[in-house]
Motif scaffolding. Structure first.
Motif, PDB file in Angstrom:
ATOM      1  N   MET A   1     -12.817  33.792 -35.863  1.00 16.38           N
ATOM      2  CA  MET A   1     -12.997  32.708 -34.806  1.00 16.38           C
ATOM      3  C   MET A   1     -11.462  31.992 -34.932  1.00 16.38           C
ATOM      4  SD  MET A   1     -15.185  29.290 -34.747  1.00 16.38           S
ATOM      5  CE  MET A   1     -16.747  30.191 -34.451  1.00 16.38           C
ATOM      6  N   THR A   2     -10.936  31.859 -33.701  1.00 14.23           N
ATOM      7  CA  THR A   2      -9.634  31.226 -33.627  1.00 14.23           C
ATOM      8  C   THR A   2      -9.786  29.733 -33.266  1.00 14.23           C
ATOM      9  OG1 THR A   2      -8.748  33.367 -32.612  1.00 14.23           O
ATOM     10  CG2 THR A   2      -7.514  31.020 -32.253  1.00 14.23           C
ATOM     11  N   ARG A   3      -9.649  29.021 -34.339  1.00 14.06           N
ATOM     12  CA  ARG A   3      -9.488  27.466 -33.825  1.00 14.06           C
ATOM     13  C   ARG A   3      -8.228  26.857 -33.868  1.00 14.06           C
ATOM     14  NH1 ARG A   3     -13.444  27.341 -38.685  1.00 14.06           N
ATOM     15  NH2 ARG A   3     -15.437  27.230 -37.923  1.00 14.06           N
ATOM     16  N   PRO A   4      -8.156  25.770 -33.060  1.00 15.24           N
ATOM     17  CA  PRO A   4      -6.926  25.130 -32.835  1.00 15.24           C
ATOM     18  C   PRO A   4      -6.167  24.684 -34.246  1.00 15.24           C
ATOM     19  CG  PRO A   4      -8.449  24.280 -31.299  1.00 15.24           C
ATOM     20  CD  PRO A   4      -9.238  25.239 -32.137  1.00 15.24           C
ATOM     21  N   THR A   5      -4.979  24.664 -34.243  1.00 12.71           N
ATOM     22  CA  THR A   5      -4.429  24.329 -35.562  1.00 12.71           C
ATOM     23  C   THR A   5      -3.710  22.944 -35.549  1.00 12.71           C
ATOM     24  OG1 THR A   5      -2.259  25.469 -34.968  1.00 12.71           O
ATOM     25  CG2 THR A   5      -3.995  26.774 -36.241  1.00 12.71           C
ATOM     26  N   ILE A   6      -3.494  22.274 -36.546  1.00 10.29           N
ATOM     27  CA  ILE A   6      -2.647  21.235 -36.664  1.00 10.29           C
ATOM     28  C   ILE A   6      -1.140  21.474 -36.215  1.00 10.29           C
ATOM     29  CG2 ILE A   6      -1.893  19.177 -38.063  1.00 10.29           C
ATOM     30  CD1 ILE A   6      -4.638  19.431 -39.508  1.00 10.29           C
ATOM     31  N   ASP A   7      -0.508  20.572 -35.427  1.00  8.00           N
ATOM     32  CA  ASP A   7       0.567  20.962 -35.083  1.00  8.00           C
ATOM     33  C   ASP A   7       1.453  19.728 -34.642  1.00  8.00           C
ATOM     34  OD1 ASP A   7       0.121  19.968 -32.367  1.00  8.00           O
ATOM     35  OD2 ASP A   7      -0.311  22.077 -31.490  1.00  8.00           O
ATOM     36  N   HIS A   8       2.313  19.573 -33.967  1.00  8.72           N
ATOM     37  CA  HIS A   8       3.310  18.341 -33.823  1.00  8.72           C
ATOM     38  C   HIS A   8       2.835  17.312 -32.764  1.00  8.72           C
ATOM     39  CE1 HIS A   8       4.030  20.601 -30.373  1.00  8.72           C
ATOM     40  NE2 HIS A   8       4.421  19.661 -29.577  1.00  8.72           N
ATOM     41  N   THR A   9       1.731  17.758 -32.049  1.00 11.04           N
ATOM     42  CA  THR A   9       1.107  16.975 -31.191  1.00 11.04           C
ATOM     43  C   THR A   9       0.103  15.995 -32.151  1.00 11.04           C
ATOM     44  OG1 THR A   9      -1.006  18.130 -30.847  1.00 11.04           O
ATOM     45  CG2 THR A   9       0.982  18.454 -29.187  1.00 11.04           C
ATOM     46  N   HIS A  10      -0.176  16.223 -33.456  1.00 10.63           N
ATOM     47  CA  HIS A  10      -0.990  15.398 -34.230  1.00 10.63           C
ATOM     48  C   HIS A  10      -0.339  14.381 -35.215  1.00 10.63           C
ATOM     49  CE1 HIS A  10      -3.168  19.215 -33.357  1.00 10.63           C
ATOM     50  NE2 HIS A  10      -4.105  18.407 -32.801  1.00 10.63           N
ATOM     51  N   ASN A  11       1.022  14.628 -34.866  1.00 10.32           N
ATOM     52  CA  ASN A  11       2.126  13.819 -36.058  1.00 10.32           C
ATOM     53  C   ASN A  11       1.799  12.197 -35.857  1.00 10.32           C
ATOM     54  OD1 ASN A  11       3.887  12.343 -37.407  1.00 10.32           O
ATOM     55  ND2 ASN A  11       5.545  13.705 -36.549  1.00 10.32           N
ATOM     56  N   ALA A  12       1.201  11.795 -36.698  1.00  9.26           N
ATOM     57  CA  ALA A  12       0.830  10.129 -36.678  1.00  9.26           C
ATOM     58  C   ALA A  12       2.033   9.374 -36.287  1.00  9.26           C
ATOM     59  CB  ALA A  12       0.388   9.771 -38.035  1.00  9.26           C
ATOM     60  N   LEU A 277      -8.955  17.470 -31.738  1.00 13.97           N
ATOM     61  CA  LEU A 277     -10.020  17.275 -32.724  1.00 13.97           C
ATOM     62  C   LEU A 277      -9.723  18.202 -33.881  1.00 13.97           C
ATOM     63  CD1 LEU A 277     -13.384  17.561 -30.816  1.00 13.97           C
ATOM     64  CD2 LEU A 277     -12.541  15.498 -31.870  1.00 13.97           C
ATOM     65  N   ALA A 278      -8.481  18.913 -33.997  1.00 14.23           N
ATOM     66  CA  ALA A 278      -8.256  19.910 -34.904  1.00 14.23           C
ATOM     67  C   ALA A 278      -8.004  19.082 -36.311  1.00 14.23           C
ATOM     68  CB  ALA A 278      -6.824  20.668 -34.531  1.00 14.23           C
ATOM     69  N   PRO A 279      -7.481  17.908 -36.312  1.00 14.72           N
ATOM     70  CA  PRO A 279      -7.200  17.323 -37.705  1.00 14.72           C
ATOM     71  C   PRO A 279      -8.521  16.797 -38.455  1.00 14.72           C
ATOM     72  CG  PRO A 279      -5.673  16.403 -36.348  1.00 14.72           C
ATOM     73  CD  PRO A 279      -6.637  17.350 -35.514  1.00 14.72           C
ATOM     74  N   TYR A 280      -9.616  16.515 -37.513  1.00 20.52           N
ATOM     75  CA  TYR A 280     -10.733  15.864 -37.966  1.00 20.52           C
ATOM     76  C   TYR A 280     -11.735  16.780 -38.202  1.00 20.52           C
ATOM     77  CZ  TYR A 280      -7.458  12.791 -35.858  1.00 20.52           C
ATOM     78  OH  TYR A 280      -6.718  12.014 -35.377  1.00 20.52           O
ATOM     79  N   ARG A 281     -11.619  18.364 -38.061  1.00 22.10           N
ATOM     80  CA  ARG A 281     -12.611  19.239 -38.513  1.00 22.10           C
ATOM     81  C   ARG A 281     -13.161  19.043 -39.778  1.00 22.10           C
ATOM     82  NH1 ARG A 281     -13.110  22.856 -34.329  1.00 22.10           N
ATOM     83  NH2 ARG A 281     -15.121  23.352 -35.434  1.00 22.10           N
ATOM     84  N   ALA A 306     -17.847  21.540 -38.495  1.00 24.25           N
ATOM     85  CA  ALA A 306     -18.253  20.406 -37.960  1.00 24.25           C
ATOM     86  C   ALA A 306     -17.143  19.386 -37.775  1.00 24.25           C
ATOM     87  CB  ALA A 306     -19.320  19.762 -39.278  1.00 24.25           C
ATOM     88  N   PHE A 307     -17.420  18.329 -37.024  1.00 27.37           N
ATOM     89  CA  PHE A 307     -16.582  17.165 -36.531  1.00 27.37           C
ATOM     90  C   PHE A 307     -16.860  16.026 -37.258  1.00 27.37           C
ATOM     91  CE2 PHE A 307     -17.697  20.268 -33.190  1.00 27.37           C
ATOM     92  CZ  PHE A 307     -16.317  20.815 -32.646  1.00 27.37           C
ATOM     93  N   GLY A 308     -15.633  15.684 -37.705  1.00 30.18           N
ATOM     94  CA  GLY A 308     -15.766  14.222 -38.362  1.00 30.18           C
ATOM     95  C   GLY A 308     -15.582  13.025 -37.480  1.00 30.18           C
ATOM     96  N   VAL A 309     -16.618  12.923 -37.051  1.00 22.54           N
ATOM     97  CA  VAL A 309     -16.640  11.959 -35.607  1.00 22.54           C
ATOM     98  C   VAL A 309     -17.726  10.823 -36.180  1.00 22.54           C
ATOM     99  CG1 VAL A 309     -17.388  11.397 -33.287  1.00 22.54           C
ATOM    100  CG2 VAL A 309     -15.862  13.623 -33.870  1.00 22.54           C
ATOM    101  N   THR A 310     -17.060   9.675 -36.021  1.00 25.46           N
ATOM    102  CA  THR A 310     -18.302   8.618 -36.382  1.00 25.46           C
ATOM    103  C   THR A 310     -18.915   8.096 -35.044  1.00 25.46           C
ATOM    104  OG1 THR A 310     -17.118   7.901 -38.310  1.00 25.46           O
ATOM    105  CG2 THR A 310     -18.534   6.289 -37.362  1.00 25.46           C
TER     106      THR A 310
END
Length: 431
Positions: A1-12, A277-281, A306-310
């Motif tokens: 399964m190919t999941r989206p990866t964390i990249d520059h668009t997630h840079n805080a 959502l990639a960083p919150y998996r 799973a998704f780390g969503v509250t």
């Protein structure tokens, strides 16, 4: 399964020139969920949320403001997002292009006129919803509901083997902010063998769920393998699958939900993408000791499935709004309360050859945390209506009354990353 990866668009540390975007609790530049909106006198068109604005993608497209993105912008600017999310990698590419433009001051003067304040935007359903399936993945909810009717055997024997679901009514799904009219129907006779009553539901309830949207579909007779299932998911939203409990109690046997569910479902307007959502998996919670393993067609890597969503649900009554009282939080819990993963839901739905289509909506079912204060419905909070909830102003509720407004919110946060939100899913009960 190919999941989206964390990249520059997630840079805080990434910042945007859009006013209020940096540190926004829901819509910083690291999110950029897609939706559809209109303004007075104009047609519906696609947009993304950024800060307290929507970025009008039709205006961006018409003004030719982005290089090499014309086809993507064209499809993302239409009145529904079905064709856009059916494009392999299209949403990922456009999100990255928009991130680049919204973090580059060189685009500010040209793109700023394409921002519309959210209070001027009328939100629409993001998709033409062709089909709707509601699952029953919240195991704590299933146990709680089962305990009301079968205290000694709350879970039926199939629950831990097969993702349970039913075919819902797509035509009555409405976007957040649309009133919900109290449904009428038959209700169980007061005495065994008596005649059923007919009238407005007296036990109207909400259900705290999440929506999983299908992007790329599959051909009839060509199942989606569980290892490829996430490639067919466009993103997620918040879902309130309203339930008339008294109508449901009379009609649900032998074929399950019908009028108790088909009068309305409410969905939030923003599609938060799998990329955002990639960083919150996070890992799917382990099954309890002794639980059966899934059958082979449902087995996959669950280490980040799973998704780390509250999620939270709030209530306001007419009196609370009149007095200026803050909404009262009824419950709070995690999306990880799902017994089955999103990938397993897609794989199971299609395993018999069912053709999934862009814009199909899969509900997770009510997600109850398993902890006190994490109940996802009033029937659980009130123990079937036996125990009233007392609100801060002294009002009480067992089920929803006319004029009550239910507001659901959801968000993802993790150390080292910006918090992102899914917006609101709200509706007022009317007669």
């Amino acid at each position: 399964m190919t999941r989206p990866t964390i990249d520059h668009t997630h840079n805080a540390a990434a910042t945007s020139w859009v006013e209020g975007a940096n540190g926004h609790p829901d819509f910083p530049v690291q999110n950029l969920p897609f939706g559809v909106f209109s303004t007075d006198g104009e047609d519906a068109r696609g947009c993304v949320a950024i800060s307290d604005f929507v970025l009008d993608l039709r205006n961006v497209y018409d003004a030719d403001l982005m290089e090499d993105g014309d086809d993507l912008l064209h499809y993302a600017s239409l009145a529904t997002l079905n064709d856009f999310f059916a494009m392999p990698n299209g949403p990922s590419q456009l999100r990255a292009k928009l991130f680049a433009a919204l973090t580059d001051d060189g685009y500010k003067s040209a793109m700023e006129p394409c921002l519309v304040p959210m209070e001027q935007a009328h939100m629409h359903l993001p998709f033409e919803i062709r089909d709707y399936t509601d699952f029953y993945t919240g195991i704590h909810h299933a146990v709680n509901i089962g305990s009301l009717f079968r205290p000694d055997n709350p879970l039926l024997p199939n629950y831990k083997h097969v993702p349970i679901g039913y075919h819902g009514r797509a035509s009555s799904i409405r976007v957040s902010g649309t009133d919900v009219k109290r449904p009428s129907g038959q209700q169980k006779p007061a005495e065994e063998g008596g005649m059923p009553e007919f009238g407005p539901s007296k036990r109207l309830d909400y259900e705290l769920e999440m929506a999983i949207w299908i992007g790329q579909g599959n051909e009839l007779g060509d199942p989606i393998p569980v290892g490829e299932a996430e490639e067919h998911i466009a993103g997620i939203s918040i879902l309130n699958d309203w339930s008339a409990r008294d109508i449901q109690a009379w009609e649900y046997q032998p074929l399950g939900p019908f009028l108790a569910k088909n009068f309305a479902s409410t969905v939030s307007p923003w599609v938060v993408t799998m990329d955002a959502l990639a960083p919150y998996r996070t890992a799917q919670p382990a099954r309890a000791e002794g639980d059966p393993e899934p059958l082979p067609y449902l087995q996959h890597d669950t280490s980040a499935a799973a998704f780390g969503v509250t999620m939270e649900v709030h209530l306001t009554t007419p009196k609370m709004r009149q007095d200026g009282d803050a909404p009262f939080r009824l419950s709070k819990g995690p999306m990880t309360a799902m017994y089955w993963t999103a990938a397993q839901l897609v794989a199971h739905h299609s395993v018999g050859g069912c053709n999934m289509q862009p814009g199909d909506l899969l509900g997770t079912g009510t997600l109850t945390s398993g902890e006190e204060g994490g109940e996802g419905s009033l029937i659980e909070l009130t123990e079937g209506g036996k125990k009233a909830i007392t609100l801060p102003n002294g009002e009480t509720r067992t089920f929803l009354e006319d004029g009550d407004e239910v507001v659901m919110v959801a968000y993802a946060e993790k150390d080292g990353f910006a918090r992102i939100g899914l917006g609101e899913c709200r509706a007022v009960i009317t007669r």
